[in-house]
Design an enzyme around this catalytic site. Structure first.
Site, PDB file in Angstrom:
ATOM      1  N   SER A 104       0.836  -1.187   0.000  1.00 24.53           N
ATOM      2  CA  SER A 104       0.000   0.000   0.000  1.00 24.53           C
ATOM      3  C   SER A 104       0.880   1.249   0.000  1.00 24.53           C
ATOM      4  O   SER A 104       1.987   1.249   0.539  1.00 24.53           O
ATOM      5  CB  SER A 104      -0.918   0.009   1.223  1.00 24.53           C
ATOM      6  OG  SER A 104      -1.680  -1.174   1.295  1.00 24.53           O
ATOM      7  N   HIS A 109       1.436  14.750  -5.597  1.00 29.89           N
ATOM      8  CA  HIS A 109       2.274  15.545  -6.494  1.00 29.89           C
ATOM      9  C   HIS A 109       1.507  16.823  -6.834  1.00 29.89           C
ATOM     10  O   HIS A 109       0.274  16.808  -6.935  1.00 29.89           O
ATOM     11  CB  HIS A 109       2.600  14.781  -7.783  1.00 29.89           C
ATOM     12  CG  HIS A 109       3.283  13.483  -7.560  1.00 29.89           C
ATOM     13  ND1 HIS A 109       4.609  13.368  -7.197  1.00 29.89           N
ATOM     14  CD2 HIS A 109       2.811  12.213  -7.637  1.00 29.89           C
ATOM     15  CE1 HIS A 109       4.935  12.096  -7.076  1.00 29.89           C
ATOM     16  NE2 HIS A 109       3.863  11.370  -7.335  1.00 29.89           N
ATOM     17  N   CYS A 132      -4.425  -2.363   0.280  1.00 29.84           N
ATOM     18  CA  CYS A 132      -4.861  -3.743   0.156  1.00 29.84           C
ATOM     19  C   CYS A 132      -5.428  -4.178   1.501  1.00 29.84           C
ATOM     20  O   CYS A 132      -5.043  -3.669   2.554  1.00 29.84           O
ATOM     21  CB  CYS A 132      -3.722  -4.665  -0.277  1.00 29.84           C
ATOM     22  SG  CYS A 132      -2.331  -4.699   0.840  1.00 29.84           S
TER      23      CYS A 132
END
Length: 264
Positions: A104, A109, A132
């Site tokens: 995970s 950004h 997950c």
């Protein structure tokens, strides 16, 4: 609260959320542009983004394994978290063991965009959360929207893979969802126009949101809206709205781009 689903072994479902916001502003003069860069560096630096992602991981109950962050010149930043979900499982001997599912991550950004011909600056923030197991990032949407100046929001959510219940039946999703909007507070939804494009058979969900009310003062830097003549005010407002509509629709709706002029 729904009863916790009983599974055989680990929950192998992967849940991915892509959360993108666009912050639009008007910066005509060199001073206003400098103020905008200063604002970006304050609001979207790696330290603040790290704090937001730290809160996000706490909300979804994940453990942070590693943090990488970077600021860029003249503006922009990136931050990446490697996270894990703690799972309890029975070993063959019957003892309970703790396992970290470390597939995970959370990343953010930022992308500045500016063109001097129009004096409209667009700043995009992308946050991607891949988990997950039982963790799902949908519960953090109100927090994420409130953490940024979000004029346009696009969200993609997908559940991949499958897990099994105790009877061995495959489960391709472990929670109920008809729309990403189901996980956003109504007070927030009232501020936006929103549309969905969902593929239920593939567990793919897409939502776009566009701010309804444009208060011009909120889009100016170091300028008072009442110092600008009414005609110029209207031109700036229309240009901002056109920029938002084109980003929201993903189409160049307005073919001709006219430079905006400020009064002397």
């Amino acid at each position: 609260m729904e009863d916790k689903m009983k599974l055989y072994g680990f929950n192998n479902l992967t849940k991915s959320l892509s959360f993108n916001i666009y912050d639009i502003c008007y910066a005509k003069t060199a001073r206003e542009q400098q103020d905008y860069i200063k604002y970006i560096n304050e609001q979207y630096n790696s330290e603040r983004l790290t704090a937001i992602l730290t809160k996000l991981t706490e909300m979804i109950g994940a453990t942070v394994l590693n943090i990488s962050k970077q600021d860029y010149e003249p503006q922009g930043a990136s931050v990446t978290f490697l996270i894990a979900e703690v799972n309890m499982a029975k070993s063959r001997s019957g003892e309970t063991v703790v396992a970290h599912l470390d597939k995970s991550h959370v990343t953010v950004h930022t992308y500045p965009e500016y063109h001097p011909e129009t004096s409209i600056a667009t700043f995009r923030v992308d946050i991607d959360v891949a988990t997950c197991g039982e963790i799902t990032p949908l519960s953090t949407l109100d927090f994420l929207i409130g953490s940024f100046d979000s004029d346009i929001i696009t969200m993609d959510y997908r559940v991949r893979g499958f897990t099994r219940n105790m009877k061995g039946q495959k489960l391709f999703i472990d929670h109920s969802i008809t729309s990403i909007q189901d996980y956003i507070h109504n007070d927030i939804l009232q501020k936006y126009d929103a549309i969905d494009v969902n593929i239920y058979q593939s567990n793919i969900f897409h939502t776009k949101m566009l701010i309804k009310d444009l208060v011009l003062q909120n889009y100016l830097f170091n300028s008072d809206v009442y110092e600008i003549p009414p005609k110029i005010r209207l031109d700036i407002t229309n240009a901002l709205r056109q920029e938002m509509i084109e980003i929201f629709s993903g189409t160049n709706v307005y073919q001709e781009v006219k430079p905006l002029e400020r009064s002397k």
